[in-house]
Design a protein around this motif. Structure first.
Motif, PDB file in Angstrom:
ATOM      1  N   ARG A  97      19.944 -41.936 -28.140  1.00 42.28           N
ATOM      2  CA  ARG A  97      17.684 -41.001 -28.551  1.00 42.28           C
ATOM      3  C   ARG A  97      17.228 -40.480 -27.724  1.00 42.28           C
ATOM      4  NH1 ARG A  97      16.141 -45.826 -30.367  1.00 42.28           N
ATOM      5  NH2 ARG A  97      17.226 -46.140 -32.427  1.00 42.28           N
ATOM      6  N   LEU A 108       9.989 -31.930 -28.083  1.00 40.49           N
ATOM      7  CA  LEU A 108      11.380 -32.172 -28.992  1.00 40.49           C
ATOM      8  C   LEU A 108      12.008 -30.923 -29.311  1.00 40.49           C
ATOM      9  CD1 LEU A 108      13.118 -34.433 -29.189  1.00 40.49           C
ATOM     10  CD2 LEU A 108      12.345 -34.834 -31.516  1.00 40.49           C
ATOM     11  N   LEU A 166      15.966 -30.347 -27.391  1.00 39.87           N
ATOM     12  CA  LEU A 166      16.931 -29.796 -27.911  1.00 39.87           C
ATOM     13  C   LEU A 166      17.844 -28.490 -28.422  1.00 39.87           C
ATOM     14  CD1 LEU A 166      16.148 -31.931 -31.661  1.00 39.87           C
ATOM     15  CD2 LEU A 166      17.160 -32.746 -29.429  1.00 39.87           C
ATOM     16  N   PRO A 209      23.341 -32.179 -30.690  1.00 36.67           N
ATOM     17  CA  PRO A 209      21.912 -33.204 -31.701  1.00 36.67           C
ATOM     18  C   PRO A 209      22.625 -33.088 -33.333  1.00 36.67           C
ATOM     19  CG  PRO A 209      20.806 -31.312 -30.270  1.00 36.67           C
ATOM     20  CD  PRO A 209      22.387 -30.817 -30.801  1.00 36.67           C
ATOM     21  N   LEU A 260      17.159 -36.121 -36.574  1.00 37.75           N
ATOM     22  CA  LEU A 260      15.372 -35.528 -36.126  1.00 37.75           C
ATOM     23  C   LEU A 260      14.248 -36.588 -37.231  1.00 37.75           C
ATOM     24  CD1 LEU A 260      15.925 -31.662 -36.473  1.00 37.75           C
ATOM     25  CD2 LEU A 260      16.096 -32.803 -34.507  1.00 37.75           C
ATOM     26  N   ARG A 261      13.644 -36.892 -36.737  1.00 39.00           N
ATOM     27  CA  ARG A 261      12.912 -37.591 -37.347  1.00 39.00           C
ATOM     28  C   ARG A 261      10.787 -37.794 -36.289  1.00 39.00           C
ATOM     29  NH1 ARG A 261      16.376 -41.699 -35.857  1.00 39.00           N
ATOM     30  NH2 ARG A 261      17.618 -42.767 -38.140  1.00 39.00           N
ATOM     31  N   SER A 290      11.614 -37.882 -31.696  1.00 35.21           N
ATOM     32  CA  SER A 290      12.475 -38.741 -31.796  1.00 35.21           C
ATOM     33  C   SER A 290      14.013 -37.647 -32.462  1.00 35.21           C
ATOM     34  CB  SER A 290      12.481 -39.940 -32.422  1.00 35.21           C
ATOM     35  OG  SER A 290      12.857 -40.551 -33.506  1.00 35.21           O
ATOM     36  N   ALA A 291      14.918 -38.266 -31.276  1.00 30.55           N
ATOM     37  CA  ALA A 291      16.013 -37.088 -32.462  1.00 30.55           C
ATOM     38  C   ALA A 291      17.094 -38.024 -31.956  1.00 30.55           C
ATOM     39  CB  ALA A 291      16.109 -35.895 -31.792  1.00 30.55           C
ATOM     40  N   GLU A 292      18.279 -37.526 -31.972  1.00 31.00           N
ATOM     41  CA  GLU A 292      19.550 -38.453 -31.717  1.00 31.00           C
ATOM     42  C   GLU A 292      20.384 -37.396 -31.457  1.00 31.00           C
ATOM     43  OE1 GLU A 292      20.499 -41.730 -34.430  1.00 31.00           O
ATOM     44  OE2 GLU A 292      18.583 -42.169 -34.728  1.00 31.00           O
TER      45      GLU A 292
END
Length: 428
Positions: free
Chosen positions: A198, A220, A224, A284, A287-288, A301-303
């Protein structure tokens, strides 16, 4: 009691064992009870274990002729990924046979393997035969999520059941690939490691109409973008190197390890097996950020799905940190190290011999899986894990499009071929 592998597989496909992740699952109970009942009918004691309601695992042991030999683990998962019926040509849990195939979610991932193993055990029972060494069976839950209710739970809470197992076989190997008139059978001897991250950026919240040089979303996105654009260097693990060299030699294709991408191109469809395993990857996926279009959020945030080849995890994380920069924080959500089993071993040799006994022209090579399986859990017990779920595939059949795909199906004759191969391997 169903005995033919096709009938067994069809019956298993009719159980909806959908696993949507995050605790949302139809459950494996009915399929597990079917497997356990079949084993009990054959005189094999089966144990059902549920770490959570309806999340059922089946364990059993088939005694061998020589108990002094190391045991072999055969492990397969009973859960499947979701299937949207509106996209399918047949109902995804119908288990229908049509045009020489069995159709249904899980046909190749991996209820076919479960059916083949049960069919072998049935043959042994009818013919009064058995394995040379103990065969330990684990039909597990939850592989399609994180295995915390399946293999990982079993390893943590029931490791004693697997004592004495030196090697294991499971999904994603032993199926045929055509290259002209040649048939290549890749057997998985390695898997890339799985590291889920994360990434979080923080900034100054504010109105969307105003200038903001401390925008978390912009930070972010920049991180990414650098991650997605980075081309990781070639890193040849022993398995991938052996795959390229042995496959090239068998097919008469020039192999230049200084030009791996060119070599993969010359290998054509077979080369596609290795294209995701000559490098690490950082992808990636989630995405949030934000809650209203005219509000700049203070956090984004991203995962990221990160896959690492054996021996490269530390180097890869250093690369990730350099790419995301100081304005983004990295948090590790999941860490499952790579898997690497010996290539030149009696186990691999026995798999190759079993394939060649049924297909004398088989070219058997090791390969590395780009994704992951429950082998990551069982290898923590010191078990050498191989991907060996044999199938003979007809021309034009895209095996890699089947798992998790629409209209998943398995060739009927391929199932029967795989059952004969498994009988030879498990017997010897």
């Amino acid at each position: 009691m169903a005995e033919d592998v096709v009938d067994l597989c069809s019956a298993l496909l009719r159980f909806d064992t959908t696993n949507r992740g995050r605790g949302d699952s139809a459950g494996e109970r009915e399929a597990a009870e079917f497997v356990a009942g079949h084993l009990e009918d054959l005189g094999i004691t089966a144990t059902l274990l549920e770490p959570a309601p309806r999340r059922t695992n089946v364990l059993a042991r088939v005694p061998g002729e020589d108990p002094s030999l190391p045991a072999l683990l055969v492990q397969a998962h009973l859960d499947v990924v979701p299937a949207d019926p509106t996209e399918w040509s047949v109902p995804p849990f119908s288990g229908v046979e049509r045009d020489g195939y069995l159709w249904g979610r899980g046909a190749v991932d991996m209820k076919d393997m479960v059916a083949m193993v049960l069919a072998v055990l049935g043959t042994w029972s009818r013919e009064g035969r058995g394995p040379r060494r103990d065969v330990v069976l684990a039909f597990v839950a939850d592989e399609e999520d994180q295995g915390v209710l399946g293999a990982r739970w079993l390893v943590e809470h029931h490791a004693d059941f697997f004592a004495g197992c030196a090697a294991a076989i499971s999904e994603s190997g032993g199926y045929s690939y055509r290259f002209g008139d040649r048939r290549i059978y890749p057997v998985a001897t390695a898997e890339r490691g799985t590291y889920h991250l994360r990434l979080t950026a923080r900034g100054r919240a504010g109105h969307g109409s105003r200038r903001n040089d401390d925008n978390a979303v912009v930070k972010l996105i920049g991180a990414l973008g650098r991650l997605a654009a980075h081309r990781h260097p070639v890193r040849l693990s022993p398995t991938v190197r052996a795959f390229l060299e042995r496959t090239g030699a068998a097919l008469g294709v020039e192999v230049d390890l200084d030009d791996v991408d060119g070599t993969l191109a010359r290998l054509g469809p077979v080369g596609a097996l290795a294209e995701s395993t000559v490098r690490n990857s950082t992808t990636p996926t989630v995405l949030r950020a934000g809650y209203k279009v005219n509000v700049i959020p203070g956090t984004a945030s991203a995962e990221v799905d990160v896959r690492a080849l054996p021996g490269t995890a530390e180097e890869l994380m250093a690369t990730v940190d350099s790419l995301i920069g100081p304005d983004v924080v990295r948090e590790q959500l999941e860490a499952q190290p790579p898997v690497q089993a010996p290539i030149d071993s009696p186990w691999f040799d026995a798999m190759a011999a079993a394939l060649r006994a049924e297909d004398p022209e088989a070219v058997v090579v090791p390969y590395c899986m780009g994704g992951g399986t429950d082998a990551k859990a069982f290898s923590a017990l010191g078990i050498d894990c191989y991907g060996f779920s044999p199938l003979l595939l007809p021309p034009g059949y895209d095996y890699r499009a089947m798992a998790h795909g629409v209209d998943e199906r398995v060739p009927v004759e391929g199932l029967r071929f795989g059952t004969r191969v498994l009988d030879r391997f498990l017997s010897s």
